[in-house]
Motif scaffolding. Structure first.
Motif, PDB file in Angstrom:
ATOM      1  N   THR A   1       0.765  -1.151  -0.009  1.00  0.00           N
ATOM      2  CA  THR A   1      -0.031   0.081  -0.057  1.00  0.00           C
ATOM      3  C   THR A   1       0.808   1.151  -0.106  1.00  0.00           C
ATOM      4  OG1 THR A   1      -0.176  -0.199   2.522  1.00  0.00           O
ATOM      5  CG2 THR A   1      -1.914  -0.895   1.178  1.00  0.00           C
TER       6      THR A   1
ATOM      7  N   MET B   1       0.719   3.289  -3.651  1.00  0.00           N
ATOM      8  CA  MET B   1      -0.050   4.385  -3.648  1.00  0.00           C
ATOM      9  C   MET B   1       0.992   5.532  -3.496  1.00  0.00           C
ATOM     10  SD  MET B   1      -3.319   4.506  -3.854  1.00  0.00           S
ATOM     11  CE  MET B   1      -4.738   3.318  -4.447  1.00  0.00           C
TER      12      MET B   1
ATOM     13  N   PHE C   1       0.272   9.119  -4.469  1.00  0.00           N
ATOM     14  CA  PHE C   1      -0.929   9.506  -3.605  1.00  0.00           C
ATOM     15  C   PHE C   1      -0.408  10.087  -2.179  1.00  0.00           C
ATOM     16  CE2 PHE C   1      -4.389   9.446  -0.649  1.00  0.00           C
ATOM     17  CZ  PHE C   1      -5.412  10.241  -1.199  1.00  0.00           C
TER      18      PHE C   1
ATOM     19  N   LEU D   1     -15.974  10.179 -10.349  1.00  0.00           N
ATOM     20  CA  LEU D   1     -15.033   9.160 -10.463  1.00  0.00           C
ATOM     21  C   LEU D   1     -13.790   9.501  -9.517  1.00  0.00           C
ATOM     22  CD1 LEU D   1     -13.697   6.601 -11.973  1.00  0.00           C
ATOM     23  CD2 LEU D   1     -12.834   8.470 -13.752  1.00  0.00           C
ATOM     24  N   LEU D   2     -13.118  10.660  -9.956  1.00  0.00           N
ATOM     25  CA  LEU D   2     -11.868  11.095  -8.969  1.00  0.00           C
ATOM     26  C   LEU D   2     -11.954  10.812  -7.747  1.00  0.00           C
ATOM     27  CD1 LEU D   2      -9.112  11.391 -10.415  1.00  0.00           C
ATOM     28  CD2 LEU D   2      -9.523  14.039  -9.990  1.00  0.00           C
TER      29      LEU D   2
ATOM     30  N   LEU E   1     -11.823   7.391  -6.496  1.00  0.00           N
ATOM     31  CA  LEU E   1     -10.258   7.042  -6.523  1.00  0.00           C
ATOM     32  C   LEU E   1      -9.600   7.707  -5.569  1.00  0.00           C
ATOM     33  CD1 LEU E   1      -9.559   7.481 -10.417  1.00  0.00           C
ATOM     34  CD2 LEU E   1      -9.692   5.297  -9.045  1.00  0.00           C
ATOM     35  N   TRP E   2      -9.917   8.828  -4.919  1.00  0.00           N
ATOM     36  CA  TRP E   2      -9.250   9.528  -3.966  1.00  0.00           C
ATOM     37  C   TRP E   2      -9.501   8.564  -2.747  1.00  0.00           C
ATOM     38  CZ3 TRP E   2      -6.648  11.961  -7.235  1.00  0.00           C
ATOM     39  CH2 TRP E   2      -5.644  13.297  -6.885  1.00  0.00           C
TER      40      TRP E   2
ATOM     41  N   GLY F   1     -10.422   5.340  -2.630  1.00  0.00           N
ATOM     42  CA  GLY F   1      -9.548   4.274  -2.637  1.00  0.00           C
ATOM     43  C   GLY F   1      -7.993   4.638  -2.151  1.00  0.00           C
ATOM     44  N   GLY F   2      -7.454   5.657  -2.475  1.00  0.00           N
ATOM     45  CA  GLY F   2      -6.031   6.361  -2.241  1.00  0.00           C
ATOM     46  C   GLY F   2      -6.104   6.386  -0.424  1.00  0.00           C
TER      47      GLY F   2
ATOM     48  N   ALA G   1      -6.180   3.053   1.384  1.00  0.00           N
ATOM     49  CA  ALA G   1      -4.739   2.390   1.273  1.00  0.00           C
ATOM     50  C   ALA G   1      -3.901   3.255   2.045  1.00  0.00           C
ATOM     51  CB  ALA G   1      -4.048   2.648  -0.234  1.00  0.00           C
TER      52      ALA G   1
END
Lengths: 481, 96
Positions: free
Chosen positions: A190, A194, A197, A323-324, A327-328, A330-331, A334
């Motif tokens: 992770t 990542m 990120f 969408l972003l 994704l953020w 998910g980041g 993580a």
């Protein structure tokens, strides 16, 4: 790198990580939830589910909002601001800051009627916790700034320590190996996948918190909250001129619909968030509150200012598309897992640690990692169980959150480690699985099938199942021992 | 970004991650691939190919606003890496 330098870096990574790790976990976890603060507020006010997602603001509703503003002004209330309907929240909100949170009536954007929503801090609670840890200002912000500085050092030392194995170990994950090995693999995976990120979110967080950590730095542009708090004594802040006309002019001049309206110093400013641009520099048009005359609009920012606004936008995620934003999310998840696995890894390598540090770290891990997740789920349960008409329900929800967290700390400190973990993980599991059922029983019928309620309920259930899964891992490990 | 462009970008980034994974020793060992004199060259070719495929994904994704689209590509790369690591985790090593 020489072995001595490597040992020093490992020492820095281990101890800076351990000292700031628990607070960093809380910051990352609540920050990840705060990405959907508006959506969480709507979930926590299920009464708003009756408003269609694509509701258009009517002039009648705007007139009603202006009437409320004028009434508040005449009653001597502090300045309010308007949140106009947008896809994330289709309601019209007239809010003011009461010293703790933003409160005020919520209106139907089509009819202008007041929606009887329950009072709650909603998603704003997680946002506020993320950058203050609920410690009084300015100490909370300063502490978070210090943790951000420490986290930058931890990320840097972690990258240097793992640089040599970054390429060969990139996809390495051995979940069937020993617990310590699995945790280290999760931590490294992770951390390395990542990495862009982590660097971005730490760097942009440092820029945002620099103002608090180093009070010498002052930016001249007030934030939404500051703009609301500052002019406490200003007489007659509410606009006399028609807000509808200002709204129409703003749409024409800016080319996009405004998202919020501020009232300050005889001026009315209508601002539009530039959707999916990552730029936090909102477009604004300012009018004279008395005559309605157009005064000015946002000037084009210089390249350096734009870079600053983009860095802010990357962290705040206010102007991101769905969408972003996911994704953020998910980041953020993580990052949370990376910090959590790093902290648990410290205790998994028990033989290498002194006994007192090991026992304290083990108990704090249970209280601050497991306890925080339990407390966050409990705030959703309290939101549904405390009667909607109770005046102090917003405070009760927050008290309940800290109460549950304190109980978790007490359990972790007094009971044997395995037992306290079983109780906390079991409670988290039950709460997570109970939330969809409680929501189904208490939310209006119109809310049941909405994507918002489906996503929040599914994520809560998934968290519950993960907690129950961790109980099975613990049982397996106990048998192995 | 339209749904079609997004799907295409995701598929290309996933392929790029898979190609990169094929260049790693522990992945090759899992599939029982023996080291040969040409292994080093294969690895270089695979990694270059993975970079080209990722570049292609970025090009596909770029529609109007560059910064959000590049951010999407980087985040997709990170998330796909975790997904592939999870998939590889459940593949047993082949005994040679």
């Amino acid at each position: 790198m020489t072995p001595a330098r490597r040992a020093r870096l490992a020492w820095l990574h281990r101890w800076a990580g351990l000292v700031t790790g628990w607070a960093a976990f809380a910051i990352f976890f609540t920050g990840t939830l705060a990405l959907f603060d508006t959506e969480l507020t709507r979930w926590m006010q299920p009464e708003t589910a009756l408003i269609p997602q694509d509701s258009q603001l009517t002039s009648y509703a705007m007139d009603r909002a202006q009437q409320i503003l004028l009434e508040n002004d005449h009653a001597g209330a502090p300045p309010s601001f308007l949140l106009l309907p947008e896809p994330r929240d289709p309601t019209l909100r007239v809010l003011h800051y009461d010293g703790h949170s933003f409160v005020g009536p919520t209106l139907d954007p089509q009819t202008g009627q007041t929606i009887p929503v329950r009072q709650t801090e909603g998603g704003n609670f997680f946002f506020h916790f993320h950058y203050t840890l609920r410690i009084p200002s300015p100490w909370g912000e300063r502490l978070v700034a210090c943790i951000a500085f420490a986290f930058a050092a931890i990320v840097f030392s972690g990258v240097l320590l793992h640089l040599k194995r970054l390429m060969p170990d990139y996809f390495t994950l051995r979940l069937k190996a020993s617990m310590a090995r699995s945790l280290l693999d999760i931590h490294v995976l992770t951390g390395s996948t990542m990495l862009p990120f982590h660097i971005m979110i730490t760097w942009t967080g440092l820029i945002l918190t620099a103002e608090n950590a180093l009070p010498v730095i002052q930016l001249d542009q007030p934030s939404l909250a500051q703009a609301d708090i500052a002019p406490q004594g200003t007489p007659h802040w509410a606009p006399q001129a028609s807000l509808n006309l200002m709204l129409q002019q703003t749409r024409t001049r800016l080319g996009i619909a405004p998202s919020y309206v501020l009232f300050d110093d005889g001026k009315t400013t209508l601002s539009a968030i530039r959707q999916n641009s990552l730029n936090s520099n909102d477009l604004s048009a300012t009018f004279d509150s008395q005559s309605g005359e157009f005064l000015s609009k946002t000037k084009d920012a210089s390249q350096i200012e734009d870079a600053f606004y983009i860095l802010n936008g990357l962290h705040l995620a206010r102007s991101m598309g769905p969408l972003l934003r996911w994704l953020w999310f998910g980041g953020g998840l993580a990052s949370t897992i990376m910090v959590g696995s790093g902290l648990i890894y410290y205790t998994a390598r028990q033989k290498k640690q002194p006994a007192y540090t090991f026992h304290l770290a083990q108990r704090l891990n249970i209280a601050l990692i497991g306890g925080l997740v339990t407390a966050c789920l409990s705030i959703f349960v309290f939101n549904r169980l405390i009667p909607a008409f109770w005046a102090a329900r917003s405070t009760l929800e927050v008290t309940g959150f800290f109460g549950i967290w304190a109980v978790c700390l007490l359990l972790a400190m007094t009971l044997p480690v395995n037992r306290s973990w079983r109780i906390i993980a079991g409670t988290t599991g039950m709460l997570g699985l109970a939330i969809p059922a409680i929501d189904g029983c208490t939310a209006p019928l119109a809310a049941w099938g909405t994507p918002l309620h489906l996503s929040v309920n599914s994520l809560c259930a998934l968290t519950g199942l993960t907690a129950i899964g961790s109980l099975r891992i613990l049982s397996g490990q106990a048998r192995h021992d | 970004m339209t749904d079609t462009v997004l799907c295409l970008t995701e598929a290309t980034i996933f392929a790029s991650c898979l190609i990169w994974a094929c260049s790693l020793t522990f992945v090759r060992n899992k599939f029982g691939l023996q080291a040969t004199p040409t292994t080093k060259k294969q690895i270089i070719v695979l990694r270059l190919l993975a970079l080209v495929v990722f570049g292609r994904a970025v090009k596909i994704s770029l529609a109007n606003s560059a910064i959000p689209d590049i951010a999407i590509c980087i985040m997709l790369l990170s998330i796909n890496s975790i997904i592939i690591a999870l998939l590889l985790c459940f593949i047993e090593k082949k005994r040679s």
